[in-house]
Write an enzyme that holds these catalytic residues in place. Structure first.
Site, mmCIF file in Angstrom:
data_model
loop_
_atom_site.group_PDB
_atom_site.id
_atom_site.type_symbol
_atom_site.label_atom_id
_atom_site.label_comp_id
_atom_site.label_asym_id
_atom_site.label_seq_id
_atom_site.Cartn_x
_atom_site.Cartn_y
_atom_site.Cartn_z
ATOM 1 N N HIS A 194 0.602 -1.229 0.062
ATOM 2 C CA HIS A 194 0.109 -0.011 0.050
ATOM 3 C C HIS A 194 0.869 1.287 0.100
ATOM 4 C CE1 HIS A 194 0.364 -0.494 4.276
ATOM 5 N NE2 HIS A 194 -0.502 -1.377 4.390
ATOM 6 N N ASP A 203 -7.729 -3.834 0.133
ATOM 7 C CA ASP A 203 -7.544 -3.574 1.712
ATOM 8 C C ASP A 203 -8.798 -3.720 2.510
ATOM 9 O OD1 ASP A 203 -5.091 -3.397 3.477
ATOM 10 O OD2 ASP A 203 -5.632 -1.402 3.839
#
Length: 360
Positions: free
Chosen positions: A209, A266
């Site tokens: 990320h 996510d």
């Protein structure tokens, strides 16, 4: 039995083809041609089914809190409803016991015929506490060789990816993980630009990320973000919900990284017990008023990339299919539509709504 469908536009993962027929049998694509195209019975868009390499839970069950096959089944259905046929169920930093239970859940899910699971993604606890994000500080630590070896042996090939902060993990442990065909992703890291560049040049080719929980880009300290921007081959995931990363920052990263940038959801689930508690607030999750997780699907990632970032549709699809497949390099999961490949097809309307999924 041979099944075929006519597509006004087919995206193979590499190119767009108009007015085409895809035929498949026993889950394999056996022909792609124009001869039998039927304009009276067409699907506007056919694209490769999407892939999500980091998702924590679905339908009020978080894998960290409910490490069982039923949780993974719920994640699978959530993924399919959002256009993804393959996924990595993920746990945030947890105890040794919970990690083993999550591995048991993956084994049980696969043994029962569960589809789409590419392996467990273990995110932490071998991360840098200064970049812990929502992870629990009391669990985070540098691993021992024996600890990691035990988990890998217990998994018997059912771990797909491990996110670590490479600066707190011994090289011999990094070598052990990679020798067992597990993808290492650098994340929750406070590595300097120089150290991060060294890791990315010497074996760790993926990061977790972009922007979130990593040393940021500053003019005198370029950090992990700068190392990723300047590296020629390293890839990195990104959460394209507009909350984890501003859409303008995604646009900047895309211009720099090109095909090295890919999307994960996510995504978490509403949970009121355990270490990781999330409540849905609008179209994102919060914990005690702080952003704690995404409510994305991979198709929503695609539409955000197109509508909010200005990325061409085919490239947005690649970021959620072809590029994640490239990261994992698992046989037969290519993120493409091609002769002899798996018939994992996402059928869309002109406004990018899902009409149906065809799964091998």
């Amino acid at each position: 039995m041979v099944t075929s469908l006519s597509a006004e536009k087919l995206f193979t993962g590499r190119e767009w083809i108009s007015e085409i027929v895809i035929a498949f049998e026993n889950g394999k694509i056996i022909s792609i041609d124009k001869e039998a195209y039927d304009p009276s019975n067409t699907i506007p868009l056919v694209v490769p089914a999407l892939i999500d390499l980091q998702i924590y839970g679905a339908e009020n069950k978080l894998l960290s809190e409910f490490p069982e096959a039923d949780t993974i089944e719920k994640i699978y259905h959530y993924c399919v409803a959002g256009g993804a046929s393959y996924f990595q169920p993920t746990i945030a930093s947890q105890s040794h016991e919970i990690i083993l239970k999550a591995i048991d859940a993956v084994k049980a899910y696969k043994a029962s015929g569960g589809k789409g699971c590419m392996g467990l993604h273990i995110e932490g606890p071998w991360i840098n506490v200064t970049k812990k994000g929502a992870h629990q500080a009391e669990i985070i630590h540098s691993p021992t060789y024996q600890e990691v070896e035990e988990i890998i042996q217990y998994a018997e090939g059912n771990i797909g990816m491990i996110t670590i902060a490479p600066e707190i993990v011994d090289k011999e442990i990094i070598d052990l993980i990679q020798k067992n065909n597990i993808v290492i992703s650098a994340g929750h890291t406070n590595a300097s630009y120089e150290l991060a560049t060294n890791f990315l040049t010497n074996g760790i080719q993926v990061a977790t990320h972009l922007y979130n929980a990593m040393s940021g880009l500053q003019h005198r300290s370029p950090g992990m973000v700068g190392a990723l921007f300047n590296h020629p081959t390293a890839m990195c995931s990104l959460v394209a919900d507009g909350y984890h990363v501003d859409f303008a920052a995604i646009k900047i990263a895309k211009k720099i990284m090109g095909d090295r940038l890919f999307c994960i959801t996510d995504a978490v689930a509403t949970t009121s017990t355990g270490l990781y508690q999330h409540q849905l607030v609008g179209d994102k999750y919060e914990s005690k008023g702080v952003l704690s997780g995404s409510a994305l699907t991979q198709l929503k990632s695609v539409t955000n990339l197109v509508n909010k970032v200005g990325i061409e549709l085919g490239e947005a699809i690649r970021m959620c299919s072809l590029y994640p497949a490239k990261v994992m390099h698992q046989k037969e999961i290519s993120g493409t539509i091609e002769m002899g490949g798996k018939a994992d097809l996402l059928c869309l309307s002109a406004d990018l709504s899902i009409l149906k999924m065809i799964l091998a």
